[in-house]
Design an enzyme around this catalytic site. Structure first.
Site, short mmCIF file in Angstrom:
data_model
loop_
_atom_site.label_atom_id
_atom_site.label_comp_id
_atom_site.label_asym_id
_atom_site.label_seq_id
_atom_site.Cartn_x
_atom_site.Cartn_y
_atom_site.Cartn_z
N SER A 7 67.10 54.02 49.63
CA SER A 7 68.28 54.76 49.20
C SER A 7 67.86 55.92 48.30
O SER A 7 66.76 55.92 47.74
CB SER A 7 69.27 53.84 48.47
OG SER A 7 68.63 53.11 47.44
N GLU A 9 69.31 58.72 45.22
CA GLU A 9 70.34 58.94 44.20
C GLU A 9 70.51 60.42 43.89
O GLU A 9 69.54 61.15 43.73
CB GLU A 9 69.95 58.19 42.92
CG GLU A 9 71.00 58.29 41.82
CD GLU A 9 70.71 57.32 40.70
OE1 GLU A 9 70.62 56.10 40.99
OE2 GLU A 9 70.55 57.76 39.55
N ASP A 100 76.31 54.95 29.28
CA ASP A 100 76.07 55.45 27.93
C ASP A 100 77.40 55.73 27.23
O ASP A 100 78.36 56.16 27.87
CB ASP A 100 75.27 56.76 27.98
CG ASP A 100 73.90 56.55 28.63
OD1 ASP A 100 73.26 55.52 28.33
OD2 ASP A 100 73.50 57.40 29.44
N PHE A 207 63.09 62.12 29.68
CA PHE A 207 63.84 61.06 30.36
C PHE A 207 63.31 59.68 29.96
O PHE A 207 64.08 58.77 29.66
CB PHE A 207 63.71 61.19 31.89
CG PHE A 207 64.55 62.27 32.51
CD1 PHE A 207 65.50 62.98 31.78
CD2 PHE A 207 64.38 62.60 33.85
CE1 PHE A 207 66.27 63.97 32.37
CE2 PHE A 207 65.14 63.59 34.46
CZ PHE A 207 66.08 64.28 33.71
N HIS A 257 64.40 52.79 45.84
CA HIS A 257 65.55 53.63 45.48
C HIS A 257 65.00 54.85 44.74
O HIS A 257 64.43 54.72 43.66
CB HIS A 257 66.52 52.85 44.59
CG HIS A 257 67.69 53.66 44.12
ND1 HIS A 257 68.72 54.02 44.96
CD2 HIS A 257 68.00 54.19 42.91
CE1 HIS A 257 69.62 54.73 44.28
NE2 HIS A 257 69.20 54.86 43.03
#
Length: 276
Positions: A7, A9, A100, A207, A257
């Site tokens: 998959s 994102e 968040d 990140f 993913h």
């Protein structure tokens, strides 16, 4: 051999130009026949309309899509409205997250943890939605201990999660140990590793420091040595991430993913190198 699930994102674009670029990215990645594309959901539902628009755009192209849904800072009525909207649009797959806290918000809202969101979705909609949840092989950055984080994951599964995707990582052993431990606790849902291609070292460090993903010291120092040599950083990143994916798949990971950052190039190169 079980079918492996792949998959990709995306995040919802903010402009028409961004949506046009995302369509190009999606078209390039669609050739790999992923199980689905997922679309992120901003803190406190700030991208609710953009998330749904991107998901609908993917589905209108005949492809499977799963919106993310985060609950922190939300009310039951807000989440109920989003779920009903998704269901009315024929969506059957959701990535259920705590998310968040929205900037400036002090109260958590009516949901504090993702397991509460999973329970709510099941209570409201039964088995209509396939519910995907997050897993943290290197543990959630706010977890007080490894045991607490594992207990949180178990609660999400017991609340009704169907499958999980992990935060990205660069240490395959962390993933395999995590899977061994959840299986030892009687959990058998697929836990798909999350993969972050490396294109920009500064961005990766930002990140990673925020989300608790560990960038190995040797990799940080090698990339720091390249300074502004983006071609060398990209080449090393491709080698490292391709090798990681190969090891994960060779040792039984149920798929991958990819966190694409709305870009197709690096993901496509990794895919081709893996011979998938």
């Amino acid at each position: 051999m079980n079918k492996r699930n792949f998959s990709f994102e995306f995040f919802p674009p903010k402009t028409d130009e961004g949506m046009a670029k995302l369509r190009n990215t999606r078209a390039q990645l669609a050739q790999f026949k992923p199980e689905f594309f997922s679309v992120t959901f901003g803190a406190g539902g700030t991208t609710r309309e953009g998330t749904l628009a991107a998901v609908q755009d993917i589905r209108n192209a005949g492809l499977a899509a799963a919106p993310h849904l985060s609950c922190i800072g939300s009310t039951r009525d807000n989440i109920r409205a989003v779920l009903n909207e998704y269901r009315e649009h024929g969506i059957r797959h959701i990535v259920a997250l705590r998310g968040d806290m929205p900037s400036g918000m002090v109260e958590a809202g009516e949901f504090r943890y993702a397991n509460e969101l999973v329970s709510f979705i099941r209570a409201e909609h039964g088995a209509h939605f396939h519910i995907e949840v997050a897993a943290y092989p290197e543990f959630h950055p706010q977890a007080r201990s490894a045991e607490e984080d594992m207990a949180n994951f178990v609660r999400k599964v017991e609340a009704g999660a169907d499958s999980a995707m992990t935060q990205y990582f660069f240490n395959a052993d962390a993933y395999f140990r995590f899977v061994d431990e959840v299986q030892a606790r009687g959990i058998s849902i697929p836990v798909v590793p999350g993969i972050m291609p490396i294109s920009n070292f500064g961005q990766l460090v930002r990140f990673s420091d925020m989300c608790g993903a560990e960038v190995p010291r040797w990799l940080r120092l090698r990339m720091q040595a390249y300074m502004d040599d983006s071609a060398s950083i990209r080449a090393l990143g491709l080698d490292v991430v391709t090798e990681l994916c190969d090891r994960l798949l060779s040792n039984g990971a149920p798929g991958l993913h990819f966190y694409t950052l709305n870009q197709a190039g690096l993901v496509s190169t990794i895919w081709q190198r893996l011979g998938l």
